[in-house]
Design a protein around this motif. Structure first.
Motif, mmCIF file in Angstrom:
data_model
loop_
_atom_site.group_PDB
_atom_site.id
_atom_site.type_symbol
_atom_site.label_atom_id
_atom_site.label_comp_id
_atom_site.label_asym_id
_atom_site.label_seq_id
_atom_site.Cartn_x
_atom_site.Cartn_y
_atom_site.Cartn_z
ATOM 1 N N ILE A 261 48.980 83.358 28.943
ATOM 2 C CA ILE A 261 48.863 81.501 29.598
ATOM 3 C C ILE A 261 49.919 81.732 30.420
ATOM 4 C CG2 ILE A 261 48.361 79.724 29.608
ATOM 5 C CD1 ILE A 261 47.699 80.086 26.678
ATOM 6 N N CYS A 303 43.117 77.390 28.988
ATOM 7 C CA CYS A 303 45.310 77.850 29.575
ATOM 8 C C CYS A 303 46.266 77.002 30.446
ATOM 9 C CB CYS A 303 44.883 78.938 30.144
ATOM 10 S SG CYS A 303 43.780 80.163 29.575
ATOM 11 N N THR A 306 50.657 76.379 27.388
ATOM 12 C CA THR A 306 50.906 77.183 26.164
ATOM 13 C C THR A 306 51.627 76.879 24.806
ATOM 14 O OG1 THR A 306 53.501 77.537 26.773
ATOM 15 C CG2 THR A 306 51.826 78.642 28.746
ATOM 16 N N ARG A 322 43.480 80.150 21.854
ATOM 17 C CA ARG A 322 45.577 79.650 22.838
ATOM 18 C C ARG A 322 46.160 79.123 21.239
ATOM 19 N NH1 ARG A 322 45.659 75.255 24.740
ATOM 20 N NH2 ARG A 322 46.633 73.346 23.499
ATOM 21 N N LEU A 327 46.187 83.502 25.565
ATOM 22 C CA LEU A 327 44.592 83.440 24.551
ATOM 23 C C LEU A 327 44.242 84.797 24.635
ATOM 24 C CD1 LEU A 327 42.641 81.786 25.786
ATOM 25 C CD2 LEU A 327 41.828 83.230 27.593
#
Length: 468
Positions: A261, A303, A306, A322, A327
């Protein structure tokens, strides 16, 4: 500029025709398609091409539909054009499927076009979409689902059935087409359904477009120029996005993609959107799914950071997850509360047992433990067989599962253990559990071992579980 010159200039600019092309022209009998067919009847020698026509009777208007076909057939016979025609029982299909009439008509119509293209030497399918159609399409997209792709409207050409579909009239308006046909003294058929407000496109055509044309009679041409610029800009940005896609997105198989990400966040938002569109294009065939504004936006939101674990469910049982700054988009695992029917027996007589996760289990008496059973990655867990009553089993979890851990007076709920150990939600239901004969959870493979196991042999231990 005359109608003929305007169309010729557009064809040349867009490179829609090549010498010796063999065109299959879609003709309904209406004003647009009759003008299209006549234009190519008049200019086929000039372009150095061959032409044939294709007509579909949707059988929706009884005798009027049959008369449309006869009208087109007569024109083709008089002008030396071979006509492919088929009556498709749309009412019967609708009765069975109970779907949208226009969508079913379009699907069946283009299915027949594809069949004829593949059966003939035709190189291109030609349709009569024009500038007014472009304006209506953009307005409909703006109202319903204003994505990057949908706002680009109708393209002058695209791939179809392994060949090409072209639209030479996109540069001219309905009014210009009508004037051309009248000037040529040609007749056409009028579909009564075009006057109804039943269909969305008709409502825009009858009520919205006239208001815009009152403000600017050339609004259709303006929108055509606008969509062309969008298409050119997007083609450039998509080429950049494709390069970035190959650098930051990894493909494990046809149903699994992943990326870091933080690398994704470094690129511009314009390219981020297009990366997601490229990804969706790999996952889905349906253009409405690929172009969904809500879908693109939800993945972008996933996204934005993180940190932590999060997931969203995507169409067709895909899941975007995630975790740990990465991802991953993959086919979903079994849903919450649905356990696998698999129940493997683990005993000292079985040798190695391979789980669906790829891990291997083996039980051995301490006296029988040999170097052949050990690898560099093997983990050994010792226990007293009399306390667990072999054989053991492997299954996935059930509601209410608990496990007794060392140092605890009460067994811990597996639902809480999975949370504490940060096991992704979509993986919890398929995680392998080691079970005693009394259906008690004694270990969560690869996560935590229960109170009966130790990593060093105790005085009464006589058996070892090898996890590799």
């Amino acid at each position: 500029m005359s109608f003929e010159l305007k169309v010729k200039s557009f064809i040349e600019k867009e490179r829609l025709l090549q010498q010796d092309d063999h065109l299959l022209i879609a003709v309904s009998g209406g004003i647009d398609s009759m003008a299209l067919l006549h234009y190519f009847v008049d200019t086929k020698e000039q372009w150095g091409i061959q032409i044939e026509a294709v007509h579909v009777d949707h059988m929706l208007r009884g005798e009027a539909s049959a008369e449309d076909r006869a009208f087109v057939q007569k024109y083709c016979d008089n002008n030396g054009v071979y006509l492919h025609a088929r009556a498709i029982p749309i009412p019967a299909i609708m009765a069975q499927e109970k779907g949208n009439t226009q969508l079913i008509c379009r699907r069946e119509r283009y299915r027949y076009f594809k069949e004829v293209l593949q059966q003939t030497n035709a190189t291109k399918l030609v349709t009569a979409h024009h500038a007014d159609d472009q304006l209506e399409s953009v307005l409909m997209a703006l109202t319903k689902n204003a994505t990057i792709n949908s706002m680009q409207g109708i393209r002058a050409q695209r791939f179809f059935a392994g060949k090409t579909l072209i639209r030479p009239f996109l540069t001219v308006t309905k009014y210009e087409i009508r004037e051309y046909l009248l000037r040529k003294g040609l007749d056409y058929r009028e579909d009564a359904s075009n006057a109804k407000d039943t269909y969305v496109r008709n409502r825009y055509r009858h009520h919205v477009v006239p208001l815009l044309e009152a403000e600017n009679p050339r609004v259709s041409e303006q929108v055509t120029h606008f969509t062309k610029q969008l298409q050119e800009d997007d083609a450039f940005l998509m080429a950049l996005a494709q390069d970035v896609f190959s650098q930051i997105i990894e493909r494990s198989n046809e149903n699994t993609y992943s990326m870091k990400i933080d690398a994704f966040q470094l690129i511009s938002l314009a390219l981020q959107r297009r990366l997601i569109l490229i990804l969706l294009n790999y996952l889905y065939k349906d253009s409405n799914t690929i172009q969904s504004y809500a879908l693109v936006t939800s993945i972008l939101k996933l996204c934005e950071t993180t940190a932590g674990y999060a997931e969203i469910h995507l169409p067709e049982d895909f899941l975007a997850v995630r975790r740990y700054g990465q991802l991953t988009i993959q086919k979903n695992r079994p849903l919450e509360g649905v356990a696998s029917s698999e129940k493997k027996i683990i005993s000292t007589a079985n040798g190695w047992t391979t789980l669906t996760t790829g891990e291997r289990l083996c039980l051995a008496k301490l006296d029988d433990l040999t170097s052949e059973l050990l690898t560099d990655t093997a983990q050994l867990f010792y226990f007293n067989a009399s306390k667990l009553h072999l054989p053991l089993y492997v299954r996935t979890r059930k509601d209410g599962d608990r496990m007794l851990l060392k140092g605890m007076d009460q067994p811990k709920r597996l639902s809480r253990l999975f949370i504490d150990e940060k096991i992704p939600l979509n993986e919890r239901n398929s995680w392998p559990l080691l079970i005693s004969q009394s259906d008690e959870v004694v270990a969560v493979i690869g996560v935590r071992m229960g109170m009966f196991f130790s990593t060093t042999p105790q005085p009464n231990d006589d058996t070892v579980l090898i996890v590799d």
